[in-house]
Design a protein around this motif. Structure first.
Motif, mmCIF file in Angstrom:
data_model
loop_
_atom_site.group_PDB
_atom_site.id
_atom_site.type_symbol
_atom_site.label_atom_id
_atom_site.label_comp_id
_atom_site.label_asym_id
_atom_site.label_seq_id
_atom_site.Cartn_x
_atom_site.Cartn_y
_atom_site.Cartn_z
ATOM 1 N N CYS A 33 0.837 -1.210 0.000
ATOM 2 C CA CYS A 33 0.000 0.000 0.000
ATOM 3 C C CYS A 33 0.868 1.256 0.000
ATOM 4 C CB CYS A 33 -0.920 -0.060 1.211
ATOM 5 S SG CYS A 33 -1.622 1.497 1.725
ATOM 6 N N PRO A 35 0.068 4.580 -0.207
ATOM 7 C CA PRO A 35 -0.333 5.629 0.726
ATOM 8 C C PRO A 35 0.005 5.307 2.177
ATOM 9 C CG PRO A 35 -2.098 5.125 -0.793
ATOM 10 C CD PRO A 35 -1.042 4.093 -1.029
ATOM 11 N N VAL A 61 -2.220 -5.716 8.139
ATOM 12 C CA VAL A 61 -3.527 -6.353 7.887
ATOM 13 C C VAL A 61 -3.374 -7.698 7.170
ATOM 14 C CG1 VAL A 61 -4.781 -4.162 7.811
ATOM 15 C CG2 VAL A 61 -3.915 -5.134 5.686
ATOM 16 N N TYR A 71 -12.641 -5.137 12.996
ATOM 17 C CA TYR A 71 -12.971 -3.706 12.985
ATOM 18 C C TYR A 71 -13.475 -3.241 11.616
ATOM 19 C CZ TYR A 71 -10.998 -3.700 17.582
ATOM 20 O OH TYR A 71 -10.782 -3.978 18.900
ATOM 21 N N GLY A 72 -13.753 -4.182 10.733
ATOM 22 C CA GLY A 72 -14.336 -3.858 9.431
ATOM 23 C C GLY A 72 -13.428 -3.010 8.561
ATOM 24 N N ILE A 73 -12.113 -3.210 8.688
ATOM 25 C CA ILE A 73 -11.160 -2.419 7.889
ATOM 26 C C ILE A 73 -11.212 -2.909 6.434
ATOM 27 C CG2 ILE A 73 -8.743 -1.716 7.595
ATOM 28 C CD1 ILE A 73 -9.874 -0.858 10.317
ATOM 29 N N ARG A 74 -11.607 -2.029 5.510
ATOM 30 C CA ARG A 74 -11.675 -2.392 4.099
ATOM 31 C C ARG A 74 -10.997 -1.339 3.231
ATOM 32 N NH1 ARG A 74 -16.360 -5.942 2.309
ATOM 33 N NH2 ARG A 74 -14.640 -7.386 2.367
ATOM 34 N N GLY A 75 -10.186 -0.545 3.852
ATOM 35 C CA GLY A 75 -9.425 0.471 3.129
ATOM 36 C C GLY A 75 -8.243 0.840 4.002
ATOM 37 N N ILE A 76 -7.074 0.966 3.396
ATOM 38 C CA ILE A 76 -5.913 1.353 4.191
ATOM 39 C C ILE A 76 -5.151 2.479 3.484
ATOM 40 C CG2 ILE A 76 -5.494 -0.735 5.540
ATOM 41 C CD1 ILE A 76 -3.690 -1.739 3.307
ATOM 42 N N GLN A 90 -11.851 7.283 13.983
ATOM 43 C CA GLN A 90 -11.323 6.521 12.857
ATOM 44 C C GLN A 90 -11.082 7.473 11.690
ATOM 45 O OE1 GLN A 90 -13.839 3.293 11.595
ATOM 46 N NE2 GLN A 90 -12.629 2.907 9.773
ATOM 47 N N VAL A 92 -9.621 7.341 7.547
ATOM 48 C CA VAL A 92 -9.211 6.455 6.457
ATOM 49 C C VAL A 92 -8.543 7.282 5.362
ATOM 50 C CG1 VAL A 92 -9.973 4.764 4.746
ATOM 51 C CG2 VAL A 92 -11.193 4.960 6.919
ATOM 52 N N VAL A 94 -4.931 8.902 3.240
ATOM 53 C CA VAL A 94 -3.748 9.707 3.513
ATOM 54 C C VAL A 94 -4.106 10.987 4.265
ATOM 55 C CG1 VAL A 94 -2.035 11.129 2.353
ATOM 56 C CG2 VAL A 94 -2.431 8.805 1.585
ATOM 57 N N LEU B 43 0.793 6.291 -5.660
ATOM 58 C CA LEU B 43 -0.416 5.480 -5.728
ATOM 59 C C LEU B 43 -0.395 4.586 -6.962
ATOM 60 C CD1 LEU B 43 -3.081 8.173 -4.778
ATOM 61 C CD2 LEU B 43 -1.609 6.819 -3.314
ATOM 62 N N TRP B 125 -16.912 5.409 2.847
ATOM 63 C CA TRP B 125 -15.491 5.610 2.554
ATOM 64 C C TRP B 125 -14.662 4.742 3.505
ATOM 65 C CZ3 TRP B 125 -11.868 6.986 -0.591
ATOM 66 C CH2 TRP B 125 -10.624 7.460 -0.130
ATOM 67 N N GLY B 126 -13.793 3.909 2.932
ATOM 68 C CA GLY B 126 -13.003 2.996 3.766
ATOM 69 C C GLY B 126 -13.762 1.737 4.150
ATOM 70 N N LYS B 127 -15.011 1.643 3.714
ATOM 71 C CA LYS B 127 -15.842 0.461 3.986
ATOM 72 C C LYS B 127 -16.282 -0.147 2.660
ATOM 73 C CE LYS B 127 -15.932 1.270 8.443
ATOM 74 N NZ LYS B 127 -15.256 0.322 9.329
ATOM 75 N N THR B 134 -4.757 -0.542 -5.805
ATOM 76 C CA THR B 134 -3.570 -1.254 -5.330
ATOM 77 C C THR B 134 -3.547 -1.311 -3.801
ATOM 78 O OG1 THR B 134 -2.270 0.772 -5.453
ATOM 79 C CG2 THR B 134 -2.135 -0.701 -7.333
ATOM 80 N N CYS B 135 -4.183 -0.332 -3.141
ATOM 81 C CA CYS B 135 -4.206 -0.347 -1.674
ATOM 82 C C CYS B 135 -5.272 -1.299 -1.150
ATOM 83 C CB CYS B 135 -4.559 1.027 -1.100
ATOM 84 S SG CYS B 135 -3.695 2.380 -1.821
ATOM 85 N N ASP B 136 -6.451 -1.204 -1.722
ATOM 86 C CA ASP B 136 -7.616 -1.821 -1.091
ATOM 87 C C ASP B 136 -8.183 -3.014 -1.855
ATOM 88 O OD1 ASP B 136 -7.292 0.201 0.727
ATOM 89 O OD2 ASP B 136 -8.717 1.531 -0.243
ATOM 90 N N PHE B 139 -8.693 -6.503 -0.213
ATOM 91 C CA PHE B 139 -9.805 -6.749 0.725
ATOM 92 C C PHE B 139 -11.007 -7.368 0.011
ATOM 93 C CE2 PHE B 139 -7.540 -3.247 2.868
ATOM 94 C CZ PHE B 139 -7.330 -3.844 4.094
ATOM 95 N N PHE B 140 -10.978 -7.359 -1.317
ATOM 96 C CA PHE B 140 -12.156 -7.795 -2.083
ATOM 97 C C PHE B 140 -11.812 -8.942 -3.028
ATOM 98 C CE2 PHE B 140 -12.331 -3.352 -0.927
ATOM 99 C CZ PHE B 140 -13.428 -3.382 -0.075
#
Lengths: 109, 311
Positions: A33, A35, A61, A71-76, A90, A92, A94, B43, B125-127, B134-136, B139-140
């Motif tokens: 990641c 960012p 993660v 904690y339902g983290i789906r974005g970092i 919380q 999310v 940069v 990014l 956002w973030g969910k 490339t970051c997220d 998770f999927f």
């Protein structure tokens, strides 16, 4: 990595984060990641600035999916600030050094 | 008082390219960065259209840019610009922590991801709502996701996601793509990428995480719902130029207007990269802008009698 930044895992999570009497800032990250790398110097600066008032640490993660899943983290990067074992804030994505310091200031007198 | 010859606001490819040149011109240079040097480049998973380098990671290319700028003497500081005002010597730049003084400025602040502005986007956002595959993407894994947009970024995101996810929808408001031909070919060839043409996003649905999107076909007016786990937004960029108002002239979308020499409407303020009006927003064009701006700064300082002329 700065000596003031701890490494959290599923093994030490309960003791170091949830049972901590000092507020804890957790940086959820992964090696792939970009960012996440961007905010590292700012997270390290926070650890130094708030030494003794705030515990700062990172959780990978990839290696600890059970914790990030809980904690339902789906974005970092996601940053969670814990107070007495509960999520107080919380953010999310940069963040600049200033934004992060403001966030911490809201919770630390 | 400590006065820089030039302060470069923004440490992406444009800013760092400028810093290499002002550094080599022996102009005392500060690169002022808000978050992290490298900008959008960080990014980017991989770069394969920067001449001279077959393929590299965005982060690695950025590290070389920075090393090169620092090698020639550019200083680096972190700070977000709150105010920019002219003074007797040039300009004063106020960040959260410091006030800097400089004779000239190169604005290389780039642009940020545009938001769609539909219900659910902010809340989730973030969910499941993201601007960085490339970051997220991880998770999927093996799930269904959508990418919103039809330009280079949208297709790059979709091509990255197709290897991770079961199904990738590209939701695009028009019936043709703006993306590079080579990216279009790769996306169309992928068996698990499907296009929803003439389609706009109306809502991102979910309680704790994204569960579906509501979309509308703009040609037929037909509405439908797609069950999925993530939405990657890639509908273009908005310039980071708010702090320049009213000092510097901007175009109707907020990008900085400039001459071919990268001069803005304000004396001693130059611009480079994505934040400039009519930029193609490529690493190579940003680098070109940065070099042009740096050489223009040197010439401007000379012509203004602020540094000795070369000859």
């Amino acid at each position: 990595m700065s000596a003031n930044v701890k490494t959290f895992t599923s093994d030490n999570w309960d003791g170091e984060v949830l049972k901590s009497t000092t507020p804890v800032l957790v940086d959820f990250w992964a090696s792939w990641c970009g960012p996440c790398r961007m905010i590292v110097p700012h997270v390290e600066a926070l650890a130094e600035k708030y030494l003794g008032k705030l515990v700062v640490g990172k959780l990978n993660v990839d290696e600890n999916p059970n914790v990030s899943g809980q904690y339902g983290i789906r974005g970092i990067p996601t940053l969670l600030l814990f107070k007495n074992g509960k999520v107080a804030e919380q953010v999310v994505g940069v963040q600049s050094k200033e934004q992060l310091a403001k966030m911490v200031d809201r919770h630390i007198s | 008082m400590d006065i820089y010859k030039t302060i470069i606001i923004g440490g992406g490819p444009a800013g760092l390219a400028a810093a290499i040149y002002t550094g080599r011109a022996r102009l005392r240079t500060l690169v002022l960065e808000k978050v992290a040097t490298g900008g959008q480049l960080l990014l980017t998973d991989y770069v394969e259209n920067y001449p001279g380098i077959l393929q590299t990671e965005g982060g690695r290319l950025m590290e070389t840019f920075l090393e090169q700028a620092q090698k020639f003497g550019a200083e680096l500081a972190y700070g977000e610009v709150h105010d920019l005002r002219p003074n007797a010597d040039g300009y004063e730049i106020v960040t959260g922590e410091e006030t800097y003084h400089t004779l000239s400025i190169i604005v290389a602040t780039g642009s940020s991801h545009r938001h769609i502005g539909v219900p659910g986007e902010k809340e989730l956002w973030g969910k499941g709502v993201s601007v960085c595959a490339t970051c997220d993407g991880a998770f999927f894994k093996d799930q269904i996701v959508a990418v919103i947009g039809g330009g280079d970024s949208a297709l790059t995101e979709a091509i990255f996601l197709k290897n991770l996810c079961r199904q990738v929808y590209i939701i695009h408001r028009r019936d043709e793509l703006r993306a590079e031909q080579i990216l279009q070919e790769r996306a169309i060839a992928a068996s698990n990428i499907s296009f929803c043409w003439n389609t706009v996003l109306e809502e991102i649905v979910g309680e704790k995480e994204v569960t579906s999107v509501r979309v509308k076909n703009v040609k037929t007016g037909e509405r439908s719902e797609i069950a999925l786990s993530a939405v990657f937004v890639a509908i273009g960029m908005t310039p980071n130029s708010g702090f320049l108002r009213p000092l510097v002239k901007l175009d109707e979308n907020g990008f900085v207007l400039a001459t071919h020499q990268m001069a803005t409407s304000a004396p001693g303020i130059f611009v480079a990269g994505d934040v400039r009006s009519a930029s193609y927003r490529q690493i190579a064009t940003s680098v070109g802008d940065g070099v042009t701006a740096a050489m223009s700064v040197e010439l401007w300082l000379e012509n203004s009698g602020l540094i000795p002329a070369l000859k």
